[in-house]
Motif scaffolding. Structure first.
Motif, mmCIF file in Angstrom:
data_model
loop_
_atom_site.group_PDB
_atom_site.id
_atom_site.type_symbol
_atom_site.label_atom_id
_atom_site.label_comp_id
_atom_site.label_asym_id
_atom_site.label_seq_id
_atom_site.Cartn_x
_atom_site.Cartn_y
_atom_site.Cartn_z
ATOM 1 N N ARG A 149 8.506 -24.971 15.123
ATOM 2 C CA ARG A 149 9.363 -24.802 16.414
ATOM 3 C C ARG A 149 10.597 -24.181 16.378
ATOM 4 N NH1 ARG A 149 9.463 -30.553 14.717
ATOM 5 N NH2 ARG A 149 11.738 -30.190 14.478
ATOM 6 N N ARG A 191 8.856 -28.402 11.654
ATOM 7 C CA ARG A 191 10.215 -27.736 11.916
ATOM 8 C C ARG A 191 10.232 -25.947 11.883
ATOM 9 N NH1 ARG A 191 16.002 -29.204 9.137
ATOM 10 N NH2 ARG A 191 17.460 -27.998 10.468
ATOM 11 N N ILE A 212 7.647 -30.167 20.193
ATOM 12 C CA ILE A 212 7.824 -31.652 19.375
ATOM 13 C C ILE A 212 6.991 -32.780 19.535
ATOM 14 C CG2 ILE A 212 9.975 -33.452 19.435
ATOM 15 C CD1 ILE A 212 11.671 -31.208 20.415
#
Length: 397
Positions: A274, A271, A265
């Motif tokens: 991650r 996204r 992060i």
């Protein structure tokens, strides 16, 4: 590693660079333009990609030149640094970074670069001169990585990490003095933009010699702010895997072992990236060496969440389990390794007059589980099982 010298070396370099195949005609460049950095280095080492990234230094305003070239050649200009006059020209899959010369002459510019093997330039307009003021050719021949100066590393702290990334891509030995500078200033890496740090790491973990570079990286506190503490080293036994599978699985496993979820992060990972790392880490810790022992619902969730990245999890499995898992994963019709409901929601609504909503979602999940473990296979079997499920649900109310 580098063969030849003088005119023979220049001709060899020109043949490898093949500038006639570039989408940017050399005649469109101003007098005094030079090619620098990675393309020159990789050309000398004979490891150029089909479409290498090109870094040009020009004696004029680089941004105005790039904008004019983009308009003329129907490309795209991206301004990278207004103050230092650096822009990027994108042409049909090629990337050309154009920068204004830093200093009174090209030698001044090269003395301000990070590593000596990146401080080699060849003139493009006109062609025919090679500049190597810092001794980069000798480093290429000796297989060593030497910083131009300590100050050059700290001027842009990302260069500290870049040295290890270069060692991951090319079998260089980092000289002891340079390694000392990297260790001394490791705490300054967070001064670099997080996106740039992540980009270097993503290249590092894809490197052919990444395992050795990662071992060095872990001995230096460069990644301390983002490190995955207590995470075991990424499994690296790729026996039984194809090159394509290795190219996706191994970098992901390495990155997950290096950087924590919070670190991803902080480094502003996408996204999607991650989630891939988070899911792989979760299932690595949950399954260990015996994923077959998971309950059915967990096995289904595992394959749902890791469908694309299952080879990254398979890296940690011993043979013959790894071989079995990979063989099943390669079979697109395997109902567990590629879980799908045997019937879609609209068909269930029409066949059973069930309304869309949470009950339909639970039913679809149940049917997916039943198909995954081969208790149902056909649409007719799915509808019959759906009726039984709905009866049990109504009786439970």
């Amino acid at each position: 590693m580098v063969q030849g010298s003088g005119d023979a070396l220049l001709e060899q370099l020109r043949a490898r660079l093949a500038p006639a195949q570039w989408p940017l005609p050399l005649k469109r460049l101003p007098k005094g333009t030079a090619l620098v950095g990675g393309a020159v280095r990789d050309g000398l080492l004979d490891r150029l990609q089909d479409q290498p990234d090109l870094d040009l230094v020009v004696p004029t305003d680089a941004i105005a030149l790039t904008q004019a070239l983009a308009q003329e050649l129907h490309g795209t200009c991206v301004v990278l640094d207004t103050e230092r006059s650096i822009a990027r020209l994108v042409l049909g899959g090629w990337t050309v970074d154009i920068a204004r010369q830093d200093g009174a002459c090209i030698e001044d510019d090269l003395w301000r670069r990070d590593y000596r093997l990146n401080a080699i330039a060849v003139s493009l307009q006109p062609w025919g001169q090679l500049w190597d003021p810092t001794g980069g050719l000798n480093d290429l021949q000796q297989g060593c990585l030497t910083a131009v100066s300590e100050t050059n590393l700290t001027d842009d702290p990302l260069r500290l990490l870049r040295g290890l990334r270069l060692a991951a891509e090319i079998p260089f030995t980092i000289c002891s003095q340079t390694m000392g500078w990297i260790e001394r200033h490791a705490s300054r890496l967070p001064e670099a933009a997080p996106e740039r740090i992540l980009a270097e790491l993503q290249r590092l973990v894809r490197g052919e010699h990444a395992d050795a570079a990662i071992a060095t990286l872990k001995s230096v506190p460069l990644l301390r702010p983002w490190a995955a503490e207590g995470q075991p080293p990424a499994p690296s036994d790729t026996e039984g895997m194809s090159k394509e599978e290795i190219a996706v699985a191994l970098p992901l496993a390495r990155l997950t072992a290096l950087i924590s979820d919070d670190g991803m992060i902080q480094l502003r990972a996408s996204r999607a990236l991650r989630q891939r790392c988070e899911r792989l880490r979760f299932w690595q810790q949950r399954t260990g060496l015996a994923p077959e022992c998971l309950p059915e619902t967990d096995r289904l969730r595992l394959h749902d969440e890791l469908e694309r990245d299952l080879p990254a999890l398979a890296l940690q499995l011993p043979m013959p389990e790894k071989e079995i898992w990979l063989r099943r994963w390669r079979d697109a019709d395997d109902p567990l390794f590629h879980p799908r409901a045997p019937i879609d929601g609209n068909s269930l609504v029409n066949a059973l007059e069930i309304q869309p909503g949470p009950l339909l979602g639970r039913l679809l999940h149940h049917l997916k589980l039943e198909r995954a473990f081969k208790r149902i296979q056909t649409t007719t079997e799915a509808i019959e099982e759906a009726k039984h499920f709905l009866t049990r649900e109504s009786e439970a109310l």
